[in-house]
Design a protein around this motif. Structure first.
Motif, mmCIF file in Angstrom:
data_model
loop_
_atom_site.group_PDB
_atom_site.id
_atom_site.type_symbol
_atom_site.label_atom_id
_atom_site.label_comp_id
_atom_site.label_asym_id
_atom_site.label_seq_id
_atom_site.Cartn_x
_atom_site.Cartn_y
_atom_site.Cartn_z
ATOM 1 N N MET A 1 0.823 -1.188 0.000
ATOM 2 C CA MET A 1 0.000 0.000 0.000
ATOM 3 C C MET A 1 0.872 1.258 0.000
ATOM 4 N N HIS A 2 1.971 1.169 0.726
ATOM 5 C CA HIS A 2 2.850 2.341 0.780
ATOM 6 C C HIS A 2 3.357 2.708 -0.612
ATOM 7 N N ARG A 3 3.756 1.714 -1.362
ATOM 8 C CA ARG A 3 4.260 1.972 -2.731
ATOM 9 C C ARG A 3 3.166 2.571 -3.598
ATOM 10 N N LEU A 4 1.960 2.083 -3.453
ATOM 11 C CA LEU A 4 0.827 2.605 -4.215
ATOM 12 C C LEU A 4 0.596 4.085 -3.899
ATOM 13 N N THR A 5 0.626 4.433 -2.637
ATOM 14 C CA THR A 5 0.420 5.837 -2.268
ATOM 15 C C THR A 5 1.565 6.717 -2.748
ATOM 16 N N GLU A 6 2.781 6.157 -2.831
ATOM 17 C CA GLU A 6 3.907 6.920 -3.381
ATOM 18 C C GLU A 6 3.718 7.180 -4.874
ATOM 19 N N LEU A 7 3.279 6.173 -5.604
ATOM 20 C CA LEU A 7 3.092 6.316 -7.050
ATOM 21 C C LEU A 7 2.043 7.363 -7.402
ATOM 22 N N PHE A 8 1.008 7.462 -6.586
ATOM 23 C CA PHE A 8 -0.098 8.374 -6.890
ATOM 24 C C PHE A 8 -0.150 9.576 -5.958
ATOM 25 N N ARG A 9 0.959 9.910 -5.346
ATOM 26 C CA ARG A 9 0.922 10.965 -4.330
ATOM 27 C C ARG A 9 0.458 12.315 -4.873
ATOM 28 N N GLU A 10 0.652 12.587 -6.134
ATOM 29 C CA GLU A 10 0.269 13.878 -6.706
ATOM 30 C C GLU A 10 -1.126 13.873 -7.335
ATOM 31 N N ARG A 11 -1.735 12.691 -7.447
ATOM 32 C CA ARG A 11 -3.042 12.598 -8.113
ATOM 33 C C ARG A 11 -4.039 11.898 -7.207
ATOM 34 N N PRO A 12 -5.268 12.412 -7.137
ATOM 35 C CA PRO A 12 -6.281 11.737 -6.319
ATOM 36 C C PRO A 12 -6.614 10.361 -6.891
ATOM 37 N N PHE A 13 -6.837 9.402 -6.011
ATOM 38 C CA PHE A 13 -7.224 8.074 -6.470
ATOM 39 C C PHE A 13 -8.078 7.373 -5.425
ATOM 40 N N ALA A 14 -8.829 6.374 -5.894
ATOM 41 C CA ALA A 14 -9.691 5.573 -5.031
ATOM 42 C C ALA A 14 -9.181 4.137 -5.040
ATOM 43 N N VAL A 15 -9.383 3.443 -3.941
ATOM 44 C CA VAL A 15 -8.943 2.057 -3.805
ATOM 45 C C VAL A 15 -10.155 1.201 -3.455
ATOM 46 N N ALA A 16 -10.298 0.091 -4.157
ATOM 47 C CA ALA A 16 -11.347 -0.881 -3.847
ATOM 48 C C ALA A 16 -10.689 -2.216 -3.531
ATOM 49 N N LEU A 17 -10.931 -2.719 -2.356
ATOM 50 C CA LEU A 17 -10.397 -4.024 -1.955
ATOM 51 C C LEU A 17 -11.496 -5.057 -2.178
ATOM 52 N N HIS A 18 -11.293 -5.909 -3.152
ATOM 53 C CA HIS A 18 -12.285 -6.942 -3.449
ATOM 54 C C HIS A 18 -11.631 -8.037 -4.264
ATOM 55 N N GLY A 19 -12.408 -8.963 -4.710
ATOM 56 C CA GLY A 19 -11.868 -10.075 -5.493
ATOM 57 C C GLY A 19 -11.784 -11.303 -4.607
ATOM 58 N N GLY A 20 -12.770 -12.124 -4.665
ATOM 59 C CA GLY A 20 -12.823 -13.235 -3.728
ATOM 60 C C GLY A 20 -13.253 -12.688 -2.388
#
Length: 59
Positions: A1-20
C-alpha cells in the motif's frame, strides 16, 4: 500500500479491496492496509467488498 500511495501521491485516487474475499488476508493485514491508505490526502475513497456478515467481535 505504501508503494501505491507513493506512485499516486500527486493525483487523487480511489482504492477498492475486493476479489474473492479480501478479509481472508487476515485482520492485521487489512487493518494495516486501511491505516496506510488513511494517511495520504491523495486517497479520496477506500471501499471494501466482502461477503462477511459480522465484521466485528461480540465481545
Amino acid at each position: 500500500m505504501h508503494r501505491l500511495t507513493e506512485l499516486f501521491r500527486e493525483r487523487p485516487f480511489a482504492v477498492a479491496l475486493h476479489g474473492g474475499e479480501p478479509l481472508t488476508a487476515g485482520r492485521d493485514y487489512v487493518t494495516n492496509a486501511l491505516y496506510e491508505l488513511a494517511v495520504p490526502s491523495s486517497v479520496v475513497r477506500v471501499s471494501l467488498q466482502t461477503n462477511g456478515v459480522m465484521l466485528g467481535s461480540s465481545g
